[in-house]
Design a protein around this motif. Structure first.
Motif, PDB file in Angstrom:
ATOM      1  N   THR A   8       7.587  48.556  -5.227  1.00  0.00           N
ATOM      2  CA  THR A   8       7.170  47.186  -5.581  1.00  0.00           C
ATOM      3  C   THR A   8       8.225  46.150  -5.175  1.00  0.00           C
ATOM      4  N   CYS A  42       2.283  44.789  -1.758  1.00  0.00           N
ATOM      5  CA  CYS A  42       0.914  45.302  -1.818  1.00  0.00           C
ATOM      6  C   CYS A  42      -0.118  44.186  -1.639  1.00  0.00           C
ATOM      7  N   GLN A  44      -0.664  41.689  -3.972  1.00  0.00           N
ATOM      8  CA  GLN A  44      -1.204  41.190  -5.234  1.00  0.00           C
ATOM      9  C   GLN A  44      -1.056  39.685  -5.381  1.00  0.00           C
ATOM     10  N   VAL A  47      -3.657  37.814  -3.329  1.00  0.00           N
ATOM     11  CA  VAL A  47      -5.005  37.875  -3.884  1.00  0.00           C
ATOM     12  C   VAL A  47      -5.111  36.993  -5.125  1.00  0.00           C
ATOM     13  N   ASN A  48      -4.117  37.073  -5.988  1.00  0.00           N
ATOM     14  CA  ASN A  48      -4.161  36.335  -7.254  1.00  0.00           C
ATOM     15  C   ASN A  48      -4.121  34.825  -7.074  1.00  0.00           C
ATOM     16  N   GLN A  52      -6.936  35.799   0.125  1.00  0.00           N
ATOM     17  CA  GLN A  52      -7.407  37.157   0.401  1.00  0.00           C
ATOM     18  C   GLN A  52      -7.297  37.519   1.879  1.00  0.00           C
ATOM     19  N   SER A  78       1.275  46.272 -13.111  1.00  0.00           N
ATOM     20  CA  SER A  78       0.707  45.153 -12.375  1.00  0.00           C
ATOM     21  C   SER A  78       0.367  45.533 -10.936  1.00  0.00           C
ATOM     22  N   CYS A  79       1.305  46.136 -10.242  1.00  0.00           N
ATOM     23  CA  CYS A  79       1.072  46.478  -8.839  1.00  0.00           C
ATOM     24  C   CYS A  79       0.094  47.646  -8.698  1.00  0.00           C
ATOM     25  N   SER A  82      -3.263  46.251  -8.998  1.00  0.00           N
ATOM     26  CA  SER A  82      -3.712  45.606  -7.767  1.00  0.00           C
ATOM     27  C   SER A  82      -4.258  46.635  -6.780  1.00  0.00           C
ATOM     28  N   GLN A  86      -8.023  45.750  -6.598  1.00  0.00           N
ATOM     29  CA  GLN A  86      -8.136  44.659  -5.635  1.00  0.00           C
ATOM     30  C   GLN A  86      -8.262  45.127  -4.189  1.00  0.00           C
ATOM     31  N   HIS A  87      -7.559  46.200  -3.834  1.00  0.00           N
ATOM     32  CA  HIS A  87      -7.477  46.575  -2.420  1.00  0.00           C
ATOM     33  C   HIS A  87      -8.843  46.825  -1.782  1.00  0.00           C
ATOM     34  N   HIS A 141      -1.606  43.745 -17.518  1.00  0.00           N
ATOM     35  CA  HIS A 141      -2.263  44.573 -16.507  1.00  0.00           C
ATOM     36  C   HIS A 141      -2.303  46.038 -16.907  1.00  0.00           C
TER      37      HIS A 141
END
Length: 257
Positions: A8, A42, A44, A47-48, A52, A78-79, A82, A86-87, A141
């Protein structure tokens, strides 16, 4: 077992002790830890904050770098959240169905540290020793995305010498939330004040959590208050042993960090 460390961004740049402790802990338990050198962010934070398209190359790189490994661990709920949540969505929205499936495969092998220890390795007593009064903050998270539940607490309860005290209103957010703390500083500060008040009410010497980002936020506030309470990542506590704590030196070093 051969385990890949997803270090991270925060651990790499600001809190390397959390990553080093993860390695020490897993190696002490008899596992081989690999560090894929091609890893980067990563994605995150992209995206947040609504970027994107800019996150897509990072998702593609992360997936490619970690795909060769059967098990991946990160000292960050958190990571890991994601990667899991999210990925594949980022890839799918970009129309890359193949990448989405690939990302889902990697996500299914990616674990937050307490998940890996309890669910995959089947251990709660990791042979740790940490003679301090400690309270645990369940980060948003890890609590809401990963649903790690009481896994960190089960690990902490087995640490010799550790006096674990319950944190009032533990499930309330600390107010960090990445860029939320910058864009909504007043609200973030008010939330932090509540969290610090609850931490201080426990009489704990140490506040621990599974995310360096939240510990950075809470620790910064506690430091400004000159409270004497320190923040220590869960991995560092679990990696500590009685041998490390000769004459109290190792424990005091961890608490000061």
């Amino acid at each position: 077992m051969r385990i890949a460390l997803f270090v991270t961004c925060l651990a790499d740049t600001l809190f390397p002790e959390a990553a080093k402790a993860t390695v020490r802990l897993l190696e002490r338990l008899g596992h081989e830890v690999a560090f894929p050198p091609g890893q980067t962010c990563c994605g995150q934070m992209h995206v947040n904050t609504g970027y994107q398209a800019q996150a897509l190359p990072l998702v593609r790189r992360h997936t490619r770098v970690f795909d060769p490994y059967d098990v991946i661990v990160a000292p960050s709920g958190s990571c890991v959240g994601s990667v899991r949540h999210q990925h594949a969505t980022v890839a799918r929205r970009a129309g890359d169905v193949r990448l989405a499936a690939w990302a889902e495969s990697v996500a299914g092998r990616t674990y937050e540290l307490s998940e890996l220890l309890v669910d995959v390795l089947g251990v709660t007593d990791v042979g740790a020793y940490f003679p301090h009064r400690v309270t645990y903050h369940p980060t948003c998270h890890s609590l809401r995305m990963l649903r790690v539940a009481d896994r960190p607490l089960r690990l902490l309860r087995e640490v010799r010498g550790l006096d674990l005290v319950e944190l009032p209103a533990a499930e309330q957010c600390c107010g960090f939330g990445g860029t939320f703390a910058v864009k909504n500083a007043d609200t973030s500060t008010a939330m932090l004040a509540d969290k610090m008040r609850h931490v201080l009410s426990t009489g704990a010497e140490v506040c621990t959590a599974g995310d360096s980002s939240c510990l950075m936020h809470i620790g910064g506030g506690l430091s400004r208050l000159r409270s004497g309470v320190r923040t220590v990542h869960l991995a560092e506590i679990l990696a500590s042993t009685e041998r490390d704590d000769t004459m109290g030196e190792r424990a005091e070093l961890v608490v000061r960090s």
